[in-house]
Design a protein around this motif. Structure first.
Motif, PDB file in Angstrom:
ATOM      1  N   MET A 108       0.844  -1.189   0.000  1.00  0.00           N
ATOM      2  CA  MET A 108       0.000   0.000   0.000  1.00  0.00           C
ATOM      3  C   MET A 108       0.881   1.242   0.000  1.00  0.00           C
ATOM      4  O   MET A 108       1.800   1.358   0.813  1.00  0.00           O
ATOM      5  N   HIS A 109       0.591   2.177  -0.924  1.00  0.00           N
ATOM      6  CA  HIS A 109       1.436   3.355  -1.028  1.00  0.00           C
ATOM      7  C   HIS A 109       0.720   4.472  -1.775  1.00  0.00           C
ATOM      8  O   HIS A 109      -0.314   4.263  -2.407  1.00  0.00           O
ATOM      9  N   GLY A 110       1.297   5.658  -1.718  1.00  0.00           N
ATOM     10  CA  GLY A 110       0.862   6.812  -2.472  1.00  0.00           C
ATOM     11  C   GLY A 110       1.928   7.884  -2.337  1.00  0.00           C
ATOM     12  O   GLY A 110       2.686   7.889  -1.368  1.00  0.00           O
ATOM     13  N   PHE A 111       2.021   8.777  -3.326  1.00  0.00           N
ATOM     14  CA  PHE A 111       3.046   9.823  -3.234  1.00  0.00           C
ATOM     15  C   PHE A 111       2.523  11.124  -3.808  1.00  0.00           C
ATOM     16  O   PHE A 111       1.665  11.141  -4.694  1.00  0.00           O
ATOM     17  N   ASP A 112       3.045  12.221  -3.275  1.00  0.00           N
ATOM     18  CA  ASP A 112       2.685  13.525  -3.820  1.00  0.00           C
ATOM     19  C   ASP A 112       3.844  14.062  -4.650  1.00  0.00           C
ATOM     20  O   ASP A 112       4.967  13.554  -4.594  1.00  0.00           O
ATOM     21  N   MET A 113       3.551  15.079  -5.450  1.00  0.00           N
ATOM     22  CA  MET A 113       4.545  15.709  -6.304  1.00  0.00           C
ATOM     23  C   MET A 113       4.568  17.197  -5.995  1.00  0.00           C
ATOM     24  O   MET A 113       3.579  17.887  -6.207  1.00  0.00           O
TER      25      MET A 113
END
Length: 268
Positions: free
Chosen positions: A70-75
């Motif tokens: 499970m993951h997510g990233f911002d820019m």
């Protein structure tokens, strides 16, 4: 870099700019993939949350995630790089745990870039021997990443942060397994032998988000994916994600996204 369409073997190489089109939720919301993925950031910076733990990333960072992570990233600003999706079944051994490799010298950065280019060229060539070549290239790439991965983090976190990280990792593993069952934070906390308050506090320490926020984010990413990628009726999407009724799902989805499920599907 152009998008390399999925090969018959399941490899896919996608520029991050293209990957992020269509809304921030496509990168930031918590999700997982059924196959491993490698993110290679060549420019820009931001934060990535892996198994509920948030860390920063910057240029020349390679992040390898096993299937089901499970993951997510911002820019933050202009971010460049690629996402390399591996097939579900590999002809090579993958690391069992996530790797975050920060390449600080020009030589290692050049080596990493060259390995990505080798894979891209092989995908574009599409020769009969492509399967063998890709398995060799990607096997060497994962070994190279393991050899360059730090033995320890640059800064060891205090004991309470380490304890929070361990609890949150256990929570996100359960969440990834059971988020379709309609359970609440109290159910997960009970399964982990802690109170809901303690679990939420630990999530806040590890990721800056509460346990409820992580749960809602994961469920609603999957809802948006089903609405975008399938023709399932909205009532079936709701049932698939453990909602008691389509009406309750619609209210929850609109609260989270600002759109009803039908409006989101039409707009996307």
């Amino acid at each position: 870099m152009t998008v390399v369409e999925p090969s018959p073997l399941g490899f896919r190489l996608v520029p991050l700019q293209r990957f992020a089109q269509g809304g921030r939720w496509r990168t930031e919301a918590m999700r997982s993939y059924s196959s491993p993925v490698l993110y290679w950031f060549t420019r820009g910076q931001g934060r990535i949350t892996i198994s509920g733990i948030t860390r920063g990333y910057g240029p020349n960072n390679a992040i390898l995630l096993p299937a089901g992570t499970m993951h997510g990233f911002d820019m933050m600003g202009q971010v460049s790089g690629v996402a390399l999706f591996f097939p579900r079944e590999q002809g090579f051994e993958m690391p069992a745990d996530p790797l975050h490799v920060r390449l600080r010298d020009a030589h290692s950065q050049s080596e990493m870039a060259q390995q990505i280019e080798n894979i891209q060229r092989e995908l574009e060539r599409g020769a009969e021997t492509m399967e063998r070549a890709l398995n060799h290239h990607t096997g060497l790439l994962t070994v190279w990443l393991e050899r360059h991965a730090p033995v320890h983090d640059d800064i060891s976190p205090p004991a309470d942060a380490r304890a929070a990280d361990r609890l949150v990792e256990a929570f996100t593993a359960l969440l990834e397994r059971d988020f379709r069952k309609g359970q609440g934070v109290a159910d997960y906390a009970a399964a982990l032998g802690v109170t809901a308050t303690h679990l939420s506090r630990s999530c806040k320490v590890a990721s800056g988000r509460t346990a409820s926020a992580l749960l809602q984010d994961r469920v609603h990413y999957e809802a948006r994916k089903l609405l975008r990628d399938t023709t399932l009726p909205i009532k079936d999407v709701a049932a698939n994600l453990g909602f008691r009724s389509a009406a309750y799902f619609t209210r929850a989805f609109q609260h989270q996204t600002g759109k009803t499920p039908s409006a989101f599907r039409k707009a996307d």
